[in-house]
Design a protein around this motif. Structure first.
Motif, short mmCIF file in Angstrom:
data_model
loop_
_atom_site.label_atom_id
_atom_site.label_comp_id
_atom_site.label_asym_id
_atom_site.label_seq_id
_atom_site.Cartn_x
_atom_site.Cartn_y
_atom_site.Cartn_z
N UNK A 53 0.82 -1.21 0.00
CA UNK A 53 0.00 0.00 0.00
C UNK A 53 0.85 1.27 0.00
N UNK A 54 2.13 1.09 -0.32
CA UNK A 54 3.06 2.20 -0.50
C UNK A 54 3.26 3.08 0.75
N UNK A 55 3.05 2.51 1.93
CA UNK A 55 3.36 3.25 3.16
C UNK A 55 4.87 3.22 3.36
N UNK A 56 5.46 2.14 2.89
CA UNK A 56 6.89 1.92 3.06
C UNK A 56 7.52 1.84 1.67
N UNK A 57 8.41 2.78 1.37
CA UNK A 57 9.04 2.81 0.05
C UNK A 57 10.48 3.28 0.25
N UNK A 58 11.39 2.34 0.10
CA UNK A 58 12.81 2.62 0.37
C UNK A 58 13.38 3.72 -0.52
N UNK A 59 13.01 3.71 -1.80
CA UNK A 59 13.55 4.71 -2.73
C UNK A 59 13.05 6.10 -2.36
N UNK A 60 11.76 6.20 -2.06
CA UNK A 60 11.18 7.48 -1.66
C UNK A 60 11.84 7.98 -0.37
N UNK A 61 12.07 7.05 0.57
CA UNK A 61 12.73 7.41 1.83
C UNK A 61 14.13 7.97 1.55
N UNK A 62 14.90 7.24 0.74
CA UNK A 62 16.28 7.65 0.45
C UNK A 62 16.32 9.03 -0.20
N UNK A 63 15.41 9.27 -1.14
CA UNK A 63 15.39 10.57 -1.83
C UNK A 63 15.03 11.70 -0.88
N UNK A 64 14.01 11.51 -0.07
CA UNK A 64 13.60 12.60 0.83
C UNK A 64 14.65 12.80 1.93
N UNK A 90 19.83 0.17 -0.16
CA UNK A 90 20.58 -0.44 -1.26
C UNK A 90 21.40 0.60 -2.02
N UNK A 91 22.46 0.13 -2.67
CA UNK A 91 23.35 1.00 -3.45
C UNK A 91 22.56 1.72 -4.54
N UNK A 92 21.65 1.00 -5.18
CA UNK A 92 20.82 1.60 -6.24
C UNK A 92 20.03 2.79 -5.69
N UNK A 93 19.39 2.60 -4.54
CA UNK A 93 18.58 3.68 -3.95
C UNK A 93 19.45 4.83 -3.45
N UNK A 94 20.66 4.54 -3.00
CA UNK A 94 21.58 5.60 -2.56
C UNK A 94 21.96 6.46 -3.77
N UNK A 95 22.30 5.79 -4.88
CA UNK A 95 22.67 6.54 -6.09
C UNK A 95 21.51 7.38 -6.60
N UNK A 96 20.32 6.82 -6.56
CA UNK A 96 19.16 7.57 -7.04
C UNK A 96 18.86 8.74 -6.08
N UNK A 97 19.14 8.57 -4.81
CA UNK A 97 18.93 9.64 -3.83
C UNK A 97 19.90 10.79 -4.07
N UNK A 98 21.15 10.48 -4.41
CA UNK A 98 22.15 11.52 -4.63
C UNK A 98 21.82 12.38 -5.85
#
Length: 156
Positions: A53-64, A90-98
């Protein structure tokens, strides 16, 4: 002292609220679940529900997280990466956050911090003075090559 007892549905609602209030990473939610002493199946069920239900989203967390720490706390990329790794992102989410950090804004912030720190450092020895400023910026998480470049171009 007896802990209050909650049903799985109540805990699910509480964790939905926890995630809605602020973006959370899996590690924070797992820690919160740990506090409720649930059986593994119930934990899995709740985590799955939060993800579906998209309450938890690692990529969104990393970006914000990256945007917030840079804009509000003026952290550099290295510190942001270190903190995200600590949260098992994850490394992928860290890179996308940067990628959320604008390069021009990043450099502007670095130069502003250099100027601000120069004004407050009372050291008279130019080498010690530069070291104090560099240490401050390294602690903030800026890359050493960028710091030395900024110090060179804004020589005291």
């Amino acid at each position: 002292m007896n802990k209050p007892v909650f049903t799985v549905e109540e805990i699910k609602r509480k964790l939905e609220q926890y995630c809605v209030y602020q973006d959370r990473c899996h590690k924070e939610v797992a820690q919160k679940l740990q506090d409720y002493n649930l059986i593994p199946e119930a934990k899995e069920y709740i985590l799955l529900h939060l993800l579906e239900h998209n309450f938890l989203n690692e990529e969104r967390f990393a970006k914000s997280f990256a945007r917030g720490k840079f804009r509000i706390k003026k952290w550099g990329k290295e510190r942001i990466v270190r903190e995200l790794k600590f949260r098992d992102i994850s490394v992928y989410n860290i890179q996308s956050a940067l990628k959320e950090i604008d390069e021009e804004e990043y450099m502007k912030t670095l130069y502003e911090l250099v100027a601000k720190k120069k004004a407050t450092v009372s050291e008279t020895n130019p080498f010690k003075r530069k070291k104090k400023i560099a240490d401050y910026l390294l602690y903030r998480g800026f890359e050493s090559n960028l710091i030395y470049e900024a110090l060179k171009t804004t020589d005291s």
